[in-house]
Design an enzyme around this catalytic site. Structure first.
Site, PDB file in Angstrom:
ATOM      1  N   ALA A 121       0.859  -1.186   0.000  1.00 53.95           N
ATOM      2  CA  ALA A 121       0.000   0.000   0.000  1.00 53.95           C
ATOM      3  C   ALA A 121       0.894   1.234   0.000  1.00 53.95           C
ATOM      4  O   ALA A 121       2.095   1.156   0.256  1.00 53.95           O
ATOM      5  CB  ALA A 121      -0.925   0.015   1.214  1.00 53.95           C
ATOM      6  N   LYS A 122       0.305   2.359  -0.302  1.00 52.19           N
ATOM      7  CA  LYS A 122       1.013   3.640  -0.224  1.00 52.19           C
ATOM      8  C   LYS A 122      -0.026   4.741  -0.117  1.00 52.19           C
ATOM      9  O   LYS A 122      -1.146   4.612  -0.620  1.00 52.19           O
ATOM     10  CB  LYS A 122       1.873   3.886  -1.471  1.00 52.19           C
ATOM     11  CG  LYS A 122       3.053   4.818  -1.232  1.00 52.19           C
ATOM     12  CD  LYS A 122       4.157   4.105  -0.477  1.00 52.19           C
ATOM     13  CE  LYS A 122       5.430   4.926  -0.446  1.00 52.19           C
ATOM     14  NZ  LYS A 122       6.534   4.179   0.175  1.00 52.19           N
TER      15      LYS A 122
END
Length: 432
Positions: A121-122
């Site tokens: 994720a980011k």
């Protein structure tokens, strides 16, 4: 110093694009390139080209002058087949949805190559944190936390520091989340100060992993570390910790730099006497040395190993033929462009990729998460010992693919990652 730029694979022969390739474009191309080496279901590859979910939120805050500013925030969740989503939160003016998706994909690969049970994720906010006071940054963080609270959690999605954020930011995030949940939940983020559940050794971990992988590469190519010259571009958290550890192991660190330029001593620098960017910003050039070099010149020094540990896209088609180092270790995210990678491959210069070399950060984040879940802190010695073990195991896995398939180191790393992710998808199946 950190990077908003992209990383690239090794077997592209096209000319350098007029504009840098986006993180998402690069991540998708790397995915397909690795898939071409493996016998996996094409439908899994197609699924991995897309994020599972992207949360876009509005984050208003009242500035100290009374004005209300409205910022846009994102949390891109790519894949969680191997475990909870994991990835940093960055505060930077150029944060976009597409960038977060691409960087989230890279986190999926990085966790898989390290065999960590996390997905990728980011996230972040499109803001210049330097324009905010400490109180405004705290207000922004707490409001952002509330906006994304429904999609994060210690068993669902665990943020961490990134460009423009730090341990204090994570402490605010943890507190805001915990207050809303009605209990202290340190495992919702990693990269916190140890006093509130952070892990010892987390800040130094990316640089430590770069040093470990550099040491292993030096040994693999039959060099003696005590006779190895090393140049490090970037003396921030990654570069300074890598340089100092390699120095302590006997390597000859002859050049280091920060944003203003670098210093060079063929006989070796005393890296421990040079303040890191965290200790004293932009202090490298104030240190006495026989010669100074520009950041561009540092990359072309006649050394055994060069470590670009500052920003992305510094090794390009324009300078790849002038790089004189025998080995390149990617300390920064994406320091090597597509065309440069092809040139290095043609010149038989090994490039050890970032998703392996600087993976110490996410690895110790995993250790921090384990400590939080179990409510038991580890000693610094244990953290460093466990990191050493994990880095050596990942190095061996990548080395095996490198030798067996006769591919580049970058290809080998992506093959390791994708094979694990694909196997997990095949085992779990597709929900109808």
């Amino acid at each position: 110093m950190a990077s908003t730029q992209t990383q690239h694979d090794d077997n592209e022969t096209a000319e350098e694009p007029s504009e840098p390739e986006s993180a998402l474009q690069t991540a998708r191309r790397q995915l397909q390139h690795a898939a071409d080496h493996l016998d996996i279901d094409p439908s899994i590859v197609e699924r991995l080209k897309h994020p599972k979910k992207v949360q876009e939120v509005t984050v208003p805050i009242e500035r100290e002058n009374g004005d209300v500013e409205v910022y846009t925030g994102y949390r891109a969740q790519h894949d969680s087949v191997r475990g909870p989503f994991k990835g940093g939160l960055r505060y930077h003016p150029e944060v976009t949805r597409e960038e977060c998706v691409g960087l989230g994909m890279w986190m999926t690969w990085k966790c898989a190559v390290m065999d960590i049970p996390f997905g990728g994720a980011k996230g972040g906010i499109a803001v210049n944190p330097k324009d905010l006071s400490e109180d405004e940054k705290e207000q922004l963080t707490r409001r952002f936390t509330d906006e994304i609270r429904s999609v994060i959690g210690p068993t669902t999605d665990i943020p961490a520091p990134d460009m423009g954020t730090d341990p204090q930011t994570m402490a605010w995030l943890m507190d805001a989340y915990s207050m809303q949940e009605g209990e202290t939940i340190p495992g919702v983020v990693t990269g916190k100060p140890p006093i509130v559940g952070g892990s010892k050794g987390r800040d130094a971990a990316p640089g430590r992993s770069v040093a470990i992988i550099t040491r292993e590469a030096i040994d693999y190519y039959d060099k003696d570390i005590k006779e190895t010259s090393i140049a490090v571009q970037g003396f921030g958290s990654v570069g300074s910790n890598a340089a100092k550890l390699l120095d302590s192991w006997g390597a000859n660190v002859v050049a280091v730099s920060d944003v203003n330029g670098g210093i060079y001593d063929a006989n070796g620098l005393d890296t421990h006497s040079i303040p890191s960017h965290h200790e004293e910003p932009e202090a490298v050039m104030t240190h006495e040395a026989p010669e100074t070099v520009t950041n561009d010149e540092l990359l072309e020094l006649d050394v055994d190993v060069v470590i670009p540990a500052a920003i992305g896209n510094v090794l390009t088609e324009a300078n790849a033929d002038d790089v004189a180092a025998d080995i390149i270790i990617e300390g920064a995210n994406g320091p090597t462009t597509t065309a440069a990678s092809a040139i290095f491959a043609d010149r038989d210069i090994p490039v050890i990729p970032d998703i392996l070399a600087n993976a110490g950060g996410v690895t110790v984040s995993y250790f921090e998460w384990l400590q939080d879940i179990n409510r038991r802190a580890w000693s610094l010695e244990r953290v460093n010992d466990e990191l050493e073990t994990e880095m050596l195991a990942a190095w061996q896995d990548v080395q095996t693919e490198f030798e067996t398939r006769d591919v580049t180191w970058r290809d080998a790393a992506y093959i390791v990652a994708l094979s694990r992710i694909a196997e997990a998808h095949e085992t779990r199946g597709l929900w109808p």
